[in-house]
Design an enzyme around this catalytic site. Sequence first.
Site, mmCIF file in Angstrom:
data_model
loop_
_atom_site.group_PDB
_atom_site.id
_atom_site.type_symbol
_atom_site.label_atom_id
_atom_site.label_comp_id
_atom_site.label_asym_id
_atom_site.label_seq_id
_atom_site.Cartn_x
_atom_site.Cartn_y
_atom_site.Cartn_z
ATOM 1 N N ARG A 61 -45.345 1.955 -21.952
ATOM 2 C CA ARG A 61 -46.615 2.113 -21.214
ATOM 3 C C ARG A 61 -48.045 2.564 -22.179
ATOM 4 O O ARG A 61 -48.884 2.213 -21.951
ATOM 5 C CB ARG A 61 -46.622 2.907 -19.709
ATOM 6 C CG ARG A 61 -45.957 2.283 -18.687
ATOM 7 C CD ARG A 61 -45.361 2.879 -17.759
ATOM 8 N NE ARG A 61 -46.327 4.103 -16.981
ATOM 9 C CZ ARG A 61 -45.756 5.092 -16.566
ATOM 10 N NH1 ARG A 61 -44.424 5.546 -16.677
ATOM 11 N NH2 ARG A 61 -46.804 5.812 -16.058
ATOM 12 N N ARG B 251 -40.457 8.324 -9.755
ATOM 13 C CA ARG B 251 -41.126 7.024 -10.056
ATOM 14 C C ARG B 251 -40.171 6.207 -10.907
ATOM 15 O O ARG B 251 -39.842 6.733 -11.995
ATOM 16 C CB ARG B 251 -42.490 7.241 -10.551
ATOM 17 C CG ARG B 251 -43.582 6.322 -9.666
ATOM 18 C CD ARG B 251 -44.991 6.737 -10.265
ATOM 19 N NE ARG B 251 -45.382 5.930 -11.275
ATOM 20 C CZ ARG B 251 -46.550 5.732 -11.709
ATOM 21 N NH1 ARG B 251 -47.483 6.413 -11.182
ATOM 22 N NH2 ARG B 251 -46.867 4.655 -12.517
ATOM 23 N N ARG C 127 -58.411 -2.760 -16.732
ATOM 24 C CA ARG C 127 -57.446 -2.262 -17.627
ATOM 25 C C ARG C 127 -57.228 -2.784 -19.051
ATOM 26 O O ARG C 127 -56.805 -2.422 -19.724
ATOM 27 C CB ARG C 127 -56.046 -2.304 -16.991
ATOM 28 C CG ARG C 127 -55.128 -0.871 -17.471
ATOM 29 C CD ARG C 127 -53.850 -1.218 -16.461
ATOM 30 N NE ARG C 127 -52.785 -0.374 -16.715
ATOM 31 C CZ ARG C 127 -52.771 0.904 -15.681
ATOM 32 N NH1 ARG C 127 -53.420 1.035 -14.733
ATOM 33 N NH2 ARG C 127 -51.687 1.801 -16.163
ATOM 34 N N ARG D 222 -43.103 14.620 -13.707
ATOM 35 C CA ARG D 222 -43.338 13.880 -12.554
ATOM 36 C C ARG D 222 -42.082 13.155 -11.886
ATOM 37 O O ARG D 222 -41.938 12.979 -10.806
ATOM 38 C CB ARG D 222 -44.414 12.923 -12.629
ATOM 39 C CG ARG D 222 -44.951 12.026 -11.569
ATOM 40 C CD ARG D 222 -46.510 11.326 -11.739
ATOM 41 N NE ARG D 222 -46.209 10.151 -12.784
ATOM 42 C CZ ARG D 222 -47.173 9.538 -13.113
ATOM 43 N NH1 ARG D 222 -48.356 9.937 -12.859
ATOM 44 N NH2 ARG D 222 -46.928 8.363 -14.086
ATOM 45 N N LYS E 118 -55.954 10.323 -13.888
ATOM 46 C CA LYS E 118 -56.674 9.666 -13.176
ATOM 47 C C LYS E 118 -56.619 9.749 -11.706
ATOM 48 O O LYS E 118 -57.676 9.706 -11.005
ATOM 49 C CB LYS E 118 -56.558 7.867 -13.698
ATOM 50 C CG LYS E 118 -56.824 7.898 -15.157
ATOM 51 C CD LYS E 118 -56.675 6.169 -15.455
ATOM 52 C CE LYS E 118 -55.332 5.730 -14.941
ATOM 53 N NZ LYS E 118 -54.004 5.969 -15.807
HETATM 54 P P1 ADP Z 1 -50.044 4.593 -15.117
HETATM 55 O O1 ADP Z 1 -51.539 4.862 -15.281
HETATM 56 O O2 ADP Z 1 -49.444 6.029 -15.020
HETATM 57 O O3 ADP Z 1 -49.174 3.780 -16.004
HETATM 58 P P2 ADP Z 1 -50.417 3.327 -12.804
HETATM 59 O O4 ADP Z 1 -49.983 3.623 -11.294
HETATM 60 O O5 ADP Z 1 -51.880 3.129 -12.878
HETATM 61 O O6 ADP Z 1 -49.952 4.258 -13.663
HETATM 62 O O7 ADP Z 1 -49.832 1.772 -13.366
HETATM 63 C C1 ADP Z 1 -48.221 1.596 -12.949
HETATM 64 C C2 ADP Z 1 -48.005 0.186 -13.353
HETATM 65 O O8 ADP Z 1 -48.869 -0.823 -12.389
HETATM 66 C C3 ADP Z 1 -48.616 -0.351 -14.672
HETATM 67 O O9 ADP Z 1 -47.647 0.064 -15.826
HETATM 68 C C4 ADP Z 1 -48.469 -1.801 -14.431
HETATM 69 O O10 ADP Z 1 -47.281 -2.363 -14.808
HETATM 70 C C5 ADP Z 1 -49.273 -1.871 -13.113
HETATM 71 N N1 ADP Z 1 -50.756 -1.997 -13.219
HETATM 72 C C6 ADP Z 1 -51.515 -1.140 -12.753
HETATM 73 N N2 ADP Z 1 -52.887 -1.473 -12.752
HETATM 74 C C7 ADP Z 1 -52.668 -2.592 -13.412
HETATM 75 C C8 ADP Z 1 -53.873 -3.540 -13.980
HETATM 76 N N3 ADP Z 1 -55.133 -3.335 -13.816
HETATM 77 N N4 ADP Z 1 -53.529 -4.696 -14.630
HETATM 78 C C9 ADP Z 1 -52.059 -5.225 -14.754
HETATM 79 N N5 ADP Z 1 -51.092 -4.237 -14.440
HETATM 80 C C10 ADP Z 1 -51.472 -2.970 -13.610
#
Ligand code: ADP
Length: 189
Positions: free
Chosen positions: A142, A131, A85, A125, A13
Site C-alpha cells: 500500500r 483489518r 487517489r 491498528r 486521514k
Molecule cells: P489506507 O489509506 O489506510 O490504505 P483506505 O481505507 O483509504 O486505507 O483504503 C483501503 C483500500 O481501499 C485501498 O488499499 C484500496 O484497495 C481501496 N481504495 C480506497 N480508496 C480508493 C480509491 N480512491 N481508488 C481505488 N481504491 C481505493
Amino acid sequence: MRLLMLGPPGSGKGTHGVRLADDYGVVHISSGDVLRAAIAGDTRLAGYVARGDLVPDDVLFKLLVPIMERAVAKTGGFIADGFPRTLAQAERAYREIGIDRHLKLDAVVSLDVPDDVLVRRMLDRAQQQGRADDTLEVIQHRLAVYCAETYPLIEYFRERGILLPVNGNQPPDDVYADIKEALDQRVTK
Ligand code: ADP
C-alpha cells in the site's frame, strides 16, 4: 467546507477527517469505508482491497458519485478521505462530480508521516481492529502504491494553491490543532 484529506495509509486521514466533518457540519466520505462496506459478497472487489491494490475507477465512481452528490445536496460540503487517489481520479472527479470545478475546494490537507511510523501504526491498528490489509506485506505494498499513484497529487494540488501540508507525526490533538490553524488562515484570507 469542502476538503480533501491526502496522505499515506496510516497517516490519520480518517481520524482527523471525521473530526473535521463534525466540526464543520459536513459529511465525511471515506472511500475505504465505502469499499469495505461494498465488498461483502463481491470476491473480486474484496481481492483488490485485501491485496492493497487500487480498485478500478469504474467501480469506485459508481459507488462514490451518488454518495458525493447526496452529501453536497444535504450539507453543501464534504470531507473526502482517500479519494481522489490518483491523477486520473482527480481529473475524472473534476469532470463527473465537479470537484474543484463548480464544487471548489477550500483546501487539500496533506498529512506527512515517515514510513517507519506509518508501518508501526498500522501494525498496532491490526491488533485492535483486525483489518485484513494491515499485514506487513500488504502495508508495504500500500505504501508503494501510495508513492507511485497518490504522491503526484501533492504537486498537482500545490500548483493549484490549495495544498495545506501538516506534520502528521505528532499527538492527534496537536495534528488537529495544526490543521485548524492552517484552515483558519486559508479560509479567512
Ligand atoms: P489506507 O489509506 O489506510 O490504505 P483506505 O481505507 O483509504 O486505507 O483504503 C483501503 C483500500 O481501499 C485501498 O488499499 C484500496 O484497495 C481501496 N481504495 C480506497 N480508496 C480508493 C480509491 N480512491 N481508488 C481505488 N481504491 C481505493
